[in-house]
Design an enzyme around this catalytic site. Structure first.
Site, PDB file in Angstrom:
ATOM      1  N   GLU A   1     -18.784 -53.487 -16.525  1.00 22.69           N
ATOM      2  CA  GLU A   1     -17.609 -52.633 -16.329  1.00 22.69           C
ATOM      3  C   GLU A   1     -16.446 -53.183 -17.150  1.00 22.69           C
ATOM      4  O   GLU A   1     -16.394 -54.387 -17.419  1.00 22.69           O
ATOM      5  CB  GLU A   1     -17.291 -52.613 -14.821  1.00 22.69           C
ATOM      6  N   ASP A   2     -15.517 -52.335 -17.527  1.00 22.86           N
ATOM      7  CA  ASP A   2     -14.350 -52.807 -18.276  1.00 22.86           C
ATOM      8  C   ASP A   2     -13.329 -53.437 -17.329  1.00 22.86           C
ATOM      9  O   ASP A   2     -12.821 -54.521 -17.579  1.00 22.86           O
ATOM     10  CB  ASP A   2     -13.703 -51.686 -19.107  1.00 22.86           C
TER      11      ASP A   2
ATOM     12  N   ARG B   1      -8.439 -46.876 -27.214  1.00 24.80           N
ATOM     13  CA  ARG B   1      -9.695 -47.611 -26.981  1.00 24.80           C
ATOM     14  C   ARG B   1     -10.077 -48.471 -28.179  1.00 24.80           C
ATOM     15  O   ARG B   1     -10.817 -49.436 -28.058  1.00 24.80           O
ATOM     16  CB  ARG B   1     -10.848 -46.635 -26.701  1.00 24.80           C
TER      17      ARG B   1
ATOM     18  N   LYS C   1      -8.286 -56.599 -11.325  1.00 24.57           N
ATOM     19  CA  LYS C   1      -6.930 -56.592 -10.755  1.00 24.57           C
ATOM     20  C   LYS C   1      -7.073 -56.857  -9.260  1.00 24.57           C
ATOM     21  O   LYS C   1      -7.181 -55.916  -8.473  1.00 24.57           O
ATOM     22  CB  LYS C   1      -6.282 -55.219 -10.947  1.00 24.57           C
TER      23      LYS C   1
ATOM     24  N   GLY D   1     -15.186 -46.679 -20.703  1.00 28.32           N
ATOM     25  CA  GLY D   1     -14.351 -47.841 -21.003  1.00 28.32           C
ATOM     26  C   GLY D   1     -15.075 -49.120 -21.373  1.00 28.32           C
ATOM     27  O   GLY D   1     -14.567 -49.921 -22.149  1.00 28.32           O
TER      28      GLY D   1
ATOM     29  N   ASP E   1     -10.368 -52.001 -10.622  1.00 28.40           N
ATOM     30  CA  ASP E   1      -8.999 -51.725 -10.175  1.00 28.40           C
ATOM     31  C   ASP E   1      -9.039 -51.516  -8.660  1.00 28.40           C
ATOM     32  O   ASP E   1      -8.999 -52.481  -7.903  1.00 28.40           O
ATOM     33  CB  ASP E   1      -8.523 -50.495 -10.967  1.00 28.40           C
TER      34      ASP E   1
ATOM     35  N   PHE F   1      -0.754 -51.575 -15.844  1.00 28.74           N
ATOM     36  CA  PHE F   1      -1.616 -50.682 -16.618  1.00 28.74           C
ATOM     37  C   PHE F   1      -1.809 -51.232 -18.033  1.00 28.74           C
ATOM     38  O   PHE F   1      -0.842 -51.571 -18.710  1.00 28.74           O
ATOM     39  CB  PHE F   1      -1.043 -49.266 -16.678  1.00 28.74           C
TER      40      PHE F   1
ATOM     41  N   ASP G   1      -8.410 -47.032 -22.166  1.00 31.34           N
ATOM     42  CA  ASP G   1      -7.586 -45.972 -22.739  1.00 31.34           C
ATOM     43  C   ASP G   1      -6.353 -45.664 -21.910  1.00 31.34           C
ATOM     44  O   ASP G   1      -6.302 -45.932 -20.709  1.00 31.34           O
ATOM     45  CB  ASP G   1      -8.398 -44.675 -22.821  1.00 31.34           C
TER      46      ASP G   1
END
Ligand code: IMP
Ligand code: MG
Length: 179
Positions: free
Chosen positions: A102-103, A169, A134, A48, A106, A156, A163
């Site tokens: 990192e993307d 993506r 988040k 990601g 979560d 989400f 993705d």
């Protein structure tokens, strides 16, 4: 309102490429100032984070290197709770200042696992940058995220490297699921 359909789900625009670019620029400026002289090695978490890493790294102006590691925890729209290392590092982390790229953070399990692995590999210090965070979804108390570009609610999202079931993506903007 701009929307996209990916498989069975509809998504609406959430963050534009321009908004993302501004946020990425701010993180890069902080890292350039904070880590000057430390010769950091950036570790991009595949898949990601490849888009964020490419944009961030081109705004990094201090001597540094970049490498890649592959982890997997999500399937579909759920964090699986177990984090697998699919491809590990070839470079030495011994005595290095490491910046994990990192993307999205979560539950936080992927980052917790990454930080522990890099310490085991002998890293001197480990910083984490993430494009998105988040905070309401975090399950790891005291998780140290040094440079979060943007904080978002527990929804989400797709696009800009992220993705839905391996699609989306390539979207330049970020979209949130319509429910
Ligand atoms: P964590 O281990 O639960 O923090 O999850 C981190 C990984 O799950 C990220 O690196 C993403 O690849 C993926 N992920 C988490 N939230 C989303 C989302 O909203 N859309 C797409 N992927 C996500
Ligand atoms: Mg990721």
């Amino acid at each position: 309102m701009k929307t996209v359909q990916i498989k069975d789900k509809e998504f609406r625009i959430y963050l534009t490429a321009d908004q993302i670019d501004v946020a990425v620029g701010k993180v890069a400026a902080r890292i350039n100032a904070d880590l000057a002289g430390k010769n950091p090695i950036f570790v991009c978490v595949l898949n990601g984070a490849f888009v964020y890493a490419a944009d961030l790294y081109r705004k990094i102006t201090i001597p540094s290197q970049i490498t890649f590691m592959r982890m997997k925890s999500y399937s579909g729209m759920q964090s699986s709770g177990t984090v697998k290392t699919i491809a590990s590092l070839h470079e030495s982390m011994v005595d290095r200042t490491v910046v994990v790229v990192e993307d999205i953070v979560d539950t936080g399990y992927t980052m917790q696992r990454m930080i522990a692995q890099l310490r085991d590999l002998g890293a001197k210090e480990v910083y984490v940058t993430t494009l998105l965070r988040k905070p309401d979804a975090c399950k790891v108390p005291d998780l140290k995220i040094d440079y979060a570009a943007l904080e978002i609610p527990n929804d989400f999202i797709v696009g800009y490297g992220l993705d839905y079931d391996e699609e989306g993506r390539n979207l330049p903007d970020i979209y949130v699921v319509n429910d």
